[in-house]
Design a protein around this motif. Structure first.
Motif, short mmCIF file in Angstrom:
data_model
loop_
_atom_site.label_atom_id
_atom_site.label_comp_id
_atom_site.label_asym_id
_atom_site.label_seq_id
_atom_site.Cartn_x
_atom_site.Cartn_y
_atom_site.Cartn_z
N ALA A 197 -6.37 0.97 -13.57
CA ALA A 197 -5.42 0.06 -14.20
C ALA A 197 -4.22 -0.20 -13.29
N LYS A 198 -3.72 0.87 -12.67
CA LYS A 198 -2.55 0.70 -11.79
C LYS A 198 -2.91 -0.11 -10.55
N VAL A 199 -4.03 0.23 -9.91
CA VAL A 199 -4.41 -0.47 -8.67
C VAL A 199 -4.72 -1.93 -8.93
N ASN A 200 -5.30 -2.24 -10.07
CA ASN A 200 -5.61 -3.64 -10.40
C ASN A 200 -4.36 -4.49 -10.55
N GLN A 201 -3.22 -3.84 -10.81
CA GLN A 201 -1.96 -4.58 -10.97
C GLN A 201 -1.10 -4.55 -9.71
N THR A 202 -1.58 -3.86 -8.68
CA THR A 202 -0.79 -3.70 -7.45
C THR A 202 -0.98 -4.91 -6.53
N ILE A 203 0.12 -5.48 -6.07
CA ILE A 203 0.06 -6.61 -5.14
C ILE A 203 0.49 -6.12 -3.74
N PRO A 204 0.02 -6.80 -2.70
CA PRO A 204 0.40 -6.37 -1.33
C PRO A 204 1.90 -6.51 -1.11
N THR A 205 2.53 -5.47 -0.57
CA THR A 205 3.95 -5.51 -0.22
C THR A 205 4.14 -4.81 1.12
N PRO A 206 5.20 -5.14 1.84
CA PRO A 206 5.47 -4.44 3.11
C PRO A 206 5.67 -2.94 2.89
N GLU A 207 6.30 -2.58 1.77
CA GLU A 207 6.53 -1.16 1.48
C GLU A 207 5.21 -0.42 1.27
N GLY A 208 4.30 -1.06 0.55
CA GLY A 208 3.00 -0.45 0.33
C GLY A 208 2.22 -0.28 1.63
N LEU A 209 2.28 -1.27 2.50
CA LEU A 209 1.58 -1.18 3.78
C LEU A 209 2.17 -0.08 4.65
N ALA A 210 3.50 0.03 4.62
CA ALA A 210 4.15 1.09 5.42
C ALA A 210 3.75 2.47 4.91
N ALA A 211 3.72 2.63 3.59
CA ALA A 211 3.33 3.92 3.03
C ALA A 211 1.87 4.24 3.35
N LEU A 212 1.03 3.21 3.35
CA LEU A 212 -0.39 3.40 3.67
C LEU A 212 -0.55 3.85 5.12
N LYS A 213 0.13 3.17 6.03
CA LYS A 213 0.01 3.54 7.46
C LYS A 213 0.52 4.96 7.69
N ASP A 214 1.59 5.31 7.02
CA ASP A 214 2.14 6.66 7.17
C ASP A 214 1.14 7.70 6.66
N TYR A 215 0.52 7.42 5.49
CA TYR A 215 -0.45 8.34 4.90
C TYR A 215 -1.67 8.52 5.81
N LEU A 216 -2.23 7.42 6.28
CA LEU A 216 -3.40 7.50 7.14
C LEU A 216 -3.08 8.18 8.47
N GLY A 217 -1.92 7.86 9.01
CA GLY A 217 -1.51 8.46 10.29
C GLY A 217 -1.37 9.97 10.18
N ARG A 218 -0.78 10.46 9.08
CA ARG A 218 -0.60 11.90 8.90
C ARG A 218 -1.94 12.61 8.76
N LEU A 219 -2.87 12.00 8.00
CA LEU A 219 -4.18 12.62 7.82
C LEU A 219 -4.92 12.74 9.14
N GLY A 247 0.42 3.38 -3.09
CA GLY A 247 1.10 2.21 -3.64
C GLY A 247 0.75 0.93 -2.92
N ALA A 248 -0.19 1.01 -1.98
CA ALA A 248 -0.66 -0.19 -1.29
C ALA A 248 -1.70 -0.89 -2.16
N SER A 249 -2.06 -2.09 -1.78
CA SER A 249 -3.12 -2.79 -2.49
C SER A 249 -4.46 -2.45 -1.84
N VAL A 250 -5.54 -2.68 -2.57
CA VAL A 250 -6.87 -2.42 -2.02
C VAL A 250 -7.11 -3.30 -0.80
N SER A 251 -6.65 -4.53 -0.84
CA SER A 251 -6.86 -5.42 0.30
C SER A 251 -6.16 -4.89 1.55
N GLN A 252 -4.99 -4.26 1.39
CA GLN A 252 -4.30 -3.67 2.54
C GLN A 252 -5.08 -2.48 3.10
#
Length: 308
Positions: A197-219, A247-252
């Protein structure tokens, strides 16, 4: 209008009212039960222990078939000189089942449907404020096999029965799944629904992309496996799960798979995607699982329903 057609469905033959040929003495009782069949669902408690095909209500197409079975019983009942369904006894229902299978030669599946219709009639009658007193069918407590004709010349079933040595452990583990593991499984189902439900309502944002890159980079820097989910004979990136965590979108997430600097690592994802930890269910005092994974939820939900 052509003969034999209906006003709203030209060319379709109209069905005869099944109550027209019900003996007059039983017609009003059956009319009331027919009204209940259409308008009143069975109590949910009645379905406990019944096969999965049972429903609290029947489809419009099954209404006619069910009443037709009732009508056939009423015609037989009238021929025996009876004037009310309330006079019926379990012995009478035994005689009717024998009449269908032996005297009329109705096949096993047909008798089974007739008995199921009478079971529904009793359930509707006994759960309404003005019952006729139709008796409880004896096959509910005794099992239906003795009331049904053989399904083949060799008998009702030529397959070897499952041995008690097999059925015993199956039953024990079915009970354990329901009693010990159900809370964890249902909590995981709820959590996955929240994630979707949450992901279906999430839209792409710069903040979400930054958090995604940080998460993937740390892993990847830590050499940790990326969350994945099983899909047939292979695994793939758990994109929805990662989108929920960051908090990123699936497309990101997918854009990083296709164009990000960690493409090869992402495509080789084989790590866990836990959505529920600290499980309450145990086996011999030990938690039955370390966690419930995102990709396990659907299968566990099916297993729980099967066990129940």
């Amino acid at each position: 209008m052509e003969p034999g057609s209906t006003g709203s469905r030209p060319g379709r033959t109209a069905r005869q009212d099944p109550l027209e040929t019900v003996p007059e003495a039983l017609r009003e009782e059956l009319r009331h039960l027919g009204w209940l069949l259409i308008n009143t669902p069975l109590p949910a408690s009645f379905l406990i222990g019944k096969p999965s095909r049972w429903r609290t209500t029947v489809s419009p197409g099954q209404v006619y078939a069910t009443v037709a079975h009732w009508r056939a019983f009423c015609q037989w009942w009238d021929e025996r000189g009876r004037s009310s369904l309330g006079e019926c006894t379990p012995e009478d229902l035994r005689a009717y089942a024998l009449h269908l299978g032996s005297d009329r030669g109705v096949p096993r599946a047909g008798v089974q449907k007739a008995l199921a219709a009478l079971t529904r009639m009793w359930a509707l009658d006994s759960s309404n404020p003005f019952p006729t007193g139709f008796c409880e069918p004896p096959w509910l407590s005794e099992g239906a096999d003795d009331y049904l004709p053989a399904g083949s010349p060799a008998g009702e079933n030529t397959t070897e029965p499952i041995t008690p040595e097999t059925m015993g452990p199956l039953l024990i583990w079915a009970l354990r799944v329901v009693d010990d593991f159900a809370d964890d499984i249902l909590a995981a189902v709820k959590r996955k629904d929240e994630i979707l439900a949450k992901v279906n309502q999430t839209i792409p944002t710069p903040e979400g992309l930054a958090a995604l890159k940080d998460y993937l980079g740390r892993l990847i820097a830590a050499g940790a496996p990326l969350p994945s989910m099983a899909e047939e004979s292979r695994t793939r990136l758990a994109a929805t799960y990662i989108a929920y965590l960051t908090g990123a979108s699936v497309s990101q997430v997918y854009s990083q798979v296709g164009m990000g600097p960690w493409r090869e690592h992402l495509l080789a994802a084989n790590g866990p995607a836990p959505i529920l930890t600290g499980l309450s269910g145990t086996v011999d005092g030990v938690p039955w699982k370390e966690h419930i994974d995102y990709s396990e939820v659907r299968a566990l939900k099916t297993h729980l329903a099967t066990a129940a």
